[in-house]
Each structure stands twice: as structure tokens, then as C-alpha cells.
Write a protein that holds these residues in place. Structure first.
Motif, mmCIF file in Angstrom:
data_model
loop_
_atom_site.group_PDB
_atom_site.id
_atom_site.type_symbol
_atom_site.label_atom_id
_atom_site.label_comp_id
_atom_site.label_asym_id
_atom_site.label_seq_id
_atom_site.Cartn_x
_atom_site.Cartn_y
_atom_site.Cartn_z
ATOM 1 N N PRO A 8 0.817 -1.224 0.000
ATOM 2 C CA PRO A 8 0.000 0.000 0.000
ATOM 3 C C PRO A 8 0.844 1.265 0.000
ATOM 4 C CG PRO A 8 -0.161 -1.147 2.093
ATOM 5 C CD PRO A 8 0.540 -2.069 1.164
ATOM 6 N N LEU A 9 1.977 1.192 0.715
ATOM 7 C CA LEU A 9 2.838 2.375 0.764
ATOM 8 C C LEU A 9 3.411 2.663 -0.622
ATOM 9 C CD1 LEU A 9 4.754 1.446 4.027
ATOM 10 C CD2 LEU A 9 2.580 2.626 3.765
ATOM 11 N N MET A 10 3.787 1.572 -1.294
ATOM 12 C CA MET A 10 4.345 1.743 -2.632
ATOM 13 C C MET A 10 3.311 2.335 -3.575
ATOM 14 S SD MET A 10 4.609 0.416 -5.804
ATOM 15 C CE MET A 10 3.616 -1.030 -5.590
ATOM 16 N N ILE A 11 2.085 1.847 -3.448
ATOM 17 C CA ILE A 11 1.023 2.384 -4.308
ATOM 18 C C ILE A 11 0.802 3.866 -4.012
ATOM 19 C CG2 ILE A 11 -1.463 2.284 -4.752
ATOM 20 C CD1 ILE A 11 -1.320 -0.675 -4.611
ATOM 21 N N TRP A 12 0.889 4.216 -2.752
ATOM 22 C CA TRP A 12 0.709 5.622 -2.386
ATOM 23 C C TRP A 12 1.776 6.495 -3.044
ATOM 24 C CZ3 TRP A 12 -0.677 10.223 -0.881
ATOM 25 C CH2 TRP A 12 -1.925 10.377 -0.267
ATOM 26 N N ILE A 13 3.018 6.037 -2.947
ATOM 27 C CA ILE A 13 4.110 6.831 -3.525
ATOM 28 C C ILE A 13 3.942 6.951 -5.035
ATOM 29 C CG2 ILE A 13 6.593 6.914 -3.941
ATOM 30 C CD1 ILE A 13 6.894 5.505 -1.236
ATOM 31 N N SER A 14 3.570 5.837 -5.682
ATOM 32 C CA SER A 14 3.450 5.931 -7.141
ATOM 33 C C SER A 14 2.298 6.848 -7.529
ATOM 34 C CB SER A 14 3.301 4.550 -7.773
ATOM 35 O OG SER A 14 2.495 3.732 -7.003
ATOM 36 N N CYS A 15 1.215 6.846 -6.758
ATOM 37 C CA CYS A 15 0.112 7.771 -7.056
ATOM 38 C C CYS A 15 0.575 9.208 -6.925
ATOM 39 C CB CYS A 15 -1.059 7.529 -6.110
ATOM 40 S SG CYS A 15 -1.886 5.998 -6.424
ATOM 41 N N LEU A 16 1.377 9.464 -5.882
ATOM 42 C CA LEU A 16 1.864 10.827 -5.681
ATOM 43 C C LEU A 16 2.720 11.276 -6.866
ATOM 44 C CD1 LEU A 16 2.905 12.374 -2.424
ATOM 45 C CD2 LEU A 16 4.598 12.446 -4.202
ATOM 46 N N LEU A 17 3.582 10.362 -7.315
ATOM 47 C CA LEU A 17 4.452 10.724 -8.444
ATOM 48 C C LEU A 17 3.642 10.949 -9.709
ATOM 49 C CD1 LEU A 17 7.470 8.344 -7.851
ATOM 50 C CD2 LEU A 17 7.390 10.810 -7.560
ATOM 51 N N ILE A 18 2.648 10.102 -9.915
ATOM 52 C CA ILE A 18 1.827 10.258 -11.117
ATOM 53 C C ILE A 18 1.068 11.586 -11.081
ATOM 54 C CG2 ILE A 18 -0.135 9.296 -12.373
ATOM 55 C CD1 ILE A 18 0.901 6.539 -11.391
ATOM 56 N N CYS A 19 0.671 11.992 -9.872
ATOM 57 C CA CYS A 19 -0.050 13.266 -9.752
ATOM 58 C C CYS A 19 0.831 14.439 -10.150
ATOM 59 C CB CYS A 19 -0.536 13.476 -8.329
ATOM 60 S SG CYS A 19 -1.888 12.409 -7.912
ATOM 61 N N ILE A 20 2.146 14.315 -9.940
ATOM 62 C CA ILE A 20 3.029 15.418 -10.313
ATOM 63 C C ILE A 20 3.203 15.486 -11.829
ATOM 64 C CG2 ILE A 20 5.369 16.348 -10.046
ATOM 65 C CD1 ILE A 20 5.485 15.030 -7.360
ATOM 66 N N LEU A 21 3.059 14.341 -12.483
ATOM 67 C CA LEU A 21 3.422 14.232 -13.900
ATOM 68 C C LEU A 21 2.863 15.334 -14.780
ATOM 69 C CD1 LEU A 21 3.354 10.502 -14.921
ATOM 70 C CD2 LEU A 21 5.222 12.137 -15.104
ATOM 71 N N VAL A 44 -8.508 2.875 -9.614
ATOM 72 C CA VAL A 44 -7.811 1.666 -10.047
ATOM 73 C C VAL A 44 -6.817 1.155 -9.004
ATOM 74 C CG1 VAL A 44 -6.202 0.776 -11.762
ATOM 75 C CG2 VAL A 44 -8.139 2.137 -12.479
ATOM 76 N N ALA A 45 -6.139 2.087 -8.307
ATOM 77 C CA ALA A 45 -5.091 1.662 -7.372
ATOM 78 C C ALA A 45 -5.592 0.682 -6.309
ATOM 79 C CB ALA A 45 -4.449 2.886 -6.725
ATOM 80 N N PRO A 46 -6.720 0.947 -5.650
ATOM 81 C CA PRO A 46 -7.197 -0.035 -4.667
ATOM 82 C C PRO A 46 -7.536 -1.385 -5.300
ATOM 83 C CG PRO A 46 -8.329 2.042 -4.385
ATOM 84 C CD PRO A 46 -7.570 2.152 -5.653
ATOM 85 N N LEU A 47 -8.054 -1.355 -6.526
ATOM 86 C CA LEU A 47 -8.377 -2.619 -7.195
ATOM 87 C C LEU A 47 -7.117 -3.443 -7.411
ATOM 88 C CD1 LEU A 47 -10.984 -1.488 -9.872
ATOM 89 C CD2 LEU A 47 -11.372 -2.717 -7.743
ATOM 90 N N ILE A 48 -6.061 -2.764 -7.869
ATOM 91 C CA ILE A 48 -4.797 -3.467 -8.077
ATOM 92 C C ILE A 48 -4.297 -4.038 -6.751
ATOM 93 C CG2 ILE A 48 -2.388 -3.155 -8.725
ATOM 94 C CD1 ILE A 48 -3.305 -1.086 -10.738
ATOM 95 N N ALA A 49 -4.428 -3.230 -5.694
ATOM 96 C CA ALA A 49 -3.982 -3.693 -4.379
ATOM 97 C C ALA A 49 -4.728 -4.943 -3.964
ATOM 98 C CB ALA A 49 -4.187 -2.573 -3.359
ATOM 99 N N MET A 50 -6.033 -4.977 -4.247
ATOM 100 C CA MET A 50 -6.839 -6.161 -3.912
ATOM 101 C C MET A 50 -6.358 -7.376 -4.698
ATOM 102 S SD MET A 50 -9.928 -5.824 -2.087
ATOM 103 C CE MET A 50 -11.488 -6.041 -2.859
ATOM 104 N N ILE A 51 -6.106 -7.166 -5.982
ATOM 105 C CA ILE A 51 -5.653 -8.273 -6.827
ATOM 106 C C ILE A 51 -4.345 -8.847 -6.290
ATOM 107 C CG2 ILE A 51 -4.790 -8.853 -9.136
ATOM 108 C CD1 ILE A 51 -6.788 -6.709 -10.174
ATOM 109 N N LEU A 52 -3.487 -7.932 -5.802
ATOM 110 C CA LEU A 52 -2.185 -8.384 -5.299
ATOM 111 C C LEU A 52 -2.284 -8.983 -3.901
ATOM 112 C CD1 LEU A 52 0.095 -5.537 -6.643
ATOM 113 C CD2 LEU A 52 -0.092 -7.872 -7.472
ATOM 114 N N GLY A 53 -3.477 -9.011 -3.335
ATOM 115 C CA GLY A 53 -3.658 -9.753 -2.099
ATOM 116 C C GLY A 53 -3.758 -8.941 -0.830
ATOM 117 N N LEU A 54 -4.006 -7.652 -0.965
ATOM 118 C CA LEU A 54 -4.159 -6.819 0.231
ATOM 119 C C LEU A 54 -5.547 -7.059 0.833
ATOM 120 C CD1 LEU A 54 -2.243 -4.651 1.457
ATOM 121 C CD2 LEU A 54 -3.721 -2.940 0.447
#
Lengths: 199, 203
Positions: free
Chosen positions: A30-43, A90-100
Motif C-alpha cells: 500500500p505504501l508503494m502504491i501511495w508513492i506511485s500515485c503521488l508521483l503520477i499526480c506530479i506528472l 484503479v489503485a485499490p483494485l490493483i492492491a486487492m488483486i495483489l492480495g491486500l
């Protein structure tokens, strides 16, 4: 496009940490997903006002200044809907798929839902300040990064607490507090910044 | 009855410690056209931007003497950037520019299109138009809004002779209806369809 970036980051991340034990991976996820979302928001922050600035509509919009602040808020909202909302979904869905687990996924969704609009609001101030520069992307990222740190801290800590079944309502409250502060400040700051940079 | 709209008093502008405009004073009067002319870089565009309130002058001020508090909302400004969206059609651009909710807005747009002879291009995306046609679209915006003052930066650049004539006669009509025009150009306008006052800017 944002979703593609998110997928790329997550796939690469999973390949690179495939040697790590599964429970540690789940803790990091989840932390990794958070960081990637933050970076994508800057894009693509700098695009909020860029097109309007280039074709001159921004000038006309600011001259007959009736409800400039409201218009700016709408502009930011549309930017958020297009470039951040897909990630929030999408991010939470991916997290669910990965087993969170479900509870943490829900927290992830909530924190992203509060955090990404705040990031758009902060970013639009930076974008407005640097709009007259031709290559403002780097400058926007530099201005924005320190301001994103509190959101990142609260967001990741809420997700982390939720993962370990600790109470995380304080973090959520502080994040919404930040959101409302910037909801109030941003339209005023943006309209002033736009006027200065069009000067 | 007051006959002027805006008074410009002792306006000076400094940029990077260089003086661009020095002690400029004049009045913009009702139903009259004013042509600001001067060399390249003499500060014509800067002066227009000061008048519409986009740039703050270093000293001096702009006074609204028309008695209409909303005057500055009824100004149409057309600058070097045309202010039209490339991904919208000509017609969409025009209906976006309509500020008031006219019941007959379609008719007004149609008239504007006919005046500038752009009817057959009305469904085209403006990014596919030529430079001059884009300019015409932005000039068409002046026809469809209720404004008291047109502020146009170099209306004649990029236009062919026919369009210049169209613009001139449209301006004449507008001035007769009580509007005012302030524009810039490179040279003094001596004879024209409408009476023009000239004001030279020295750099």
C-alpha cells in the motif's frame, strides 16, 4: 495514461521484490502504491493552465474578472477528474488483486480520495506561478515536493496503521483538514499568481 | 453628459530598469476610435495591457470616468494570442464567447459568420484554419458580445484586403452605435472609413 503509468510502476515493483517474503511485500504494497500515485499526480500538473495560457483564453478570462476564483476551482476539478480520479479508483483494485486485505484497501481508497485533490490544489498554485516559463515542469515539481510531504506522511501512516489494525482516524482528520485549507486558499492564490505571471 | 470612457493619467512603465512608457496621458472617448502607433517595441501592447488592467503601471493611473461601474467587464480584448480554442469548431468558439444569454444567439452567430464571410468554415476546427482565418474568428467575437469598448492589438495584421474592409465597416457600425475602439498599429491612419484619432507613442 495515468493508469498505464501506475500499472508499469506496480509491475516493475513486483518483479523487483519477488525475492522478498510475501508478508513483507504485503506490508510494503500500500505504501508503494501511495508513492506511485503521488508521483503520477506530479506528472502533468503544469498542464492545468498551460493550454489556456498558450492560446490566450486565460487573458480574456482574467480581464472580465467575474468569478475568476470559481472558474479556477472548476479548472482544477476537471484536471483532477481526468488525471487523478482514475488512479484513485484503479489503485485499490490493483492492491486487492495483489492480495491486500479489504480493510486496508478501503483505507487506501479513502486516503487517496482525500489526498489527491489536495495535491491537485497545491500543484495548481505552483503551476500558476510558473506559467510564463516555457519549461516549467521541473520548477513545478521542485515547488510542489516539500508541500506534498505532509500529505504523504499522513496518507502512508493511515494506510500502515490500518494494515496493523491500529486506529487511523487522526490521520484522516488531518488530511481532510489540509484539503479544506487548500480548498480555501488555492482559488485566491491562483488568481493572484496568474495575474502576476501574465503581467 | 460625460463623453469619455477612460482617462489615462501620467502612466509610466519601467521594465528591468528600462523605461518603456513615460508620462502618457489621454482619454478614450465614446463613439470614437483611437489608434496608438509607434515603432516596434515602443510599448503599444504594454499600454493596452495597462488599460485593460492586466499590467500594473509603475506610476500614474487609469480612471473609469464613464459612470458605469461595470465598464471593465464590458471590454473586449483581442491580443496577439487570439484566445480561441484549436479543438473547437468556429461555431463552438463563438458560442463560448457569447457572454449574455441571448434568445437569438444562433442568429447573432450566423450574422457574425456572414459578416466575415466564414459561413462555410463554421464547422471546421479552428486549429485547421489559416492564421488569417483564426484572426477573423477572434475578430468575430467583437460582433457577438455587448461591449462598450474594443481593445484590439494590431487588427490589421494577418488580414487580407477584403477582411480589412469588412473589419472597417463593422467598426464603423459599432462606433455609430456608441461603442469605442482603441487599437494599435505601426503607422498613422490618415484616411479610413471611420474617424480615427492618432496618438503616437515615442520610446
Amino acid at each position: 495514461m495515468p493508469i498505464v503509468y501506475l500499472l508499469i510502476i506496480i509491475i516493475f515493483f513486483n518483479i523487483s521484490i519477488s525475492y522478498v517474503a510475501k508478508d513483507i511485500m504485503l506490508e510494503l504494497l500500500p505504501l508503494m502504491i501511495w508513492i506511485s500515485c503521488l508521483l503520477i499526480c506530479i506528472l502533468n500538473l503544469e498542464t492545468i493552465f498551460k493550454e489556456d495560457y498558450d492560446d490566450g483564453t486565460l487573458e480574456m478570462f482574467l480581464i472580465n474578472n467575474d468569478g475568476v476564483e470559481f472558474g479556477i476551482l472548476i479548472k482544477i476539478l476537471s484536471h483532477w477528474l481526468l488525471s487523478n480520479l482514475p488512479i484513485v479508483i484503479v489503485a485499490p483494485l490493483i492492491a486487492m488483486i495483489l492480495g491486500l486485505d479489504v480493510a486496508t484497501t478501503l483505507t487506501l481508497f479513502l486516503t487517496l480520495l482525500i489526498g489527491t485533490p489536495t495535491m491537485s490544489l497545491i500543484g495548481s498554485i505552483a503551476a500558476a506561478l510558473t506559467i510564463s516559463l516555457r519549461k516549467n515542469k521541473i520548477l513545478v515539481s521542485i515547488i510542489v515536493l516539500p508541500l506534498y510531504v505532509p500529505i504523504l506522511i499522513f496518507g502512508t501512516s493511515a494506510v500502515n496503521n490500518s494494515f496493523f489494525k491500529i486506529n487511523y482516524s487522526a490521520e484522516l482528520t488531518l488530511m481532510s483538514f489540509l484539503f479544506f485549507i487548500f480548498l480555501l486558499i488555492t482559488p485566491l492564490a491562483c488568481s493572484k499568481a496568474l495575474k502576476i505571471s501574465l503581467d | 453628459m460625460n463623453n469619455s470612457l477612460i482617462e489615462i493619467k501620467n502612466v509610466s512603465l519601467l521594465r528591468n530598469e528600462k523605461s518603456i512608457l513615460e508620462n502618457i496621458s489621454f482619454k478614450i472617448e465614446k463613439s470614437k476610435a483611437l489608434n496608438l502607433y509607434g515603432l516596434n517595441g515602443s510599448g503599444k501592447t504594454s499600454l493596452l495591457k495597462i488599460i485593460i488592467g492586466m499590467t500594473e503601471p509603475t506610476s500614474g493611473f487609469i480612471e473609469n470616468v464613464s459612470g458605469d461601474e461595470d465598464l471593465f467587464k464590458k471590454i473586449i480584448y483581442i491580443g496577439h494570442k487570439y484566445g480561441i480554442k484549436g479543438n473547437l469548431t468556429v461555431e463552438e468558439n463563438l458560442s463560448y464567447a457569447l457572454t449574455d444569454n441571448f434568445e437569438d444567439s444562433q442568429l447573432i452567430i450566423k450574422e457574425a459568420l456572414e459578416t466575415y464571410k466564414m459561413t462555410k468554415h463554421r464547422g471546421m476546427l479552428t486549429k485547421n484554419l489559416s492564421h488569417g482565418q483564426q484572426k477573423k474568428v477572434s475578430l468575430m467575437k467583437t460582433l457577438i458580445t455587448n461591449s462598450l469598448l474594443w481593445v484590439i492589438d494590431e487588427p490589421y495584421s494577418a488580414l487580407d484586403d477584403e477582411s480589412i474592409n469588412i473589419f472597417n465597416s463593422a467598426t464603423k457600425k459599432y462606433l455609430e452605435k456608441g461603442g469605442s475602439l482603441i487599437m494599435t498599429s505601426h503607422k498613422e491612419i490618415k484616411e479610413s472609413f471611420f474617424t480615427t484619432e492618432n496618438y503616437k507613442i515615442y520610446s
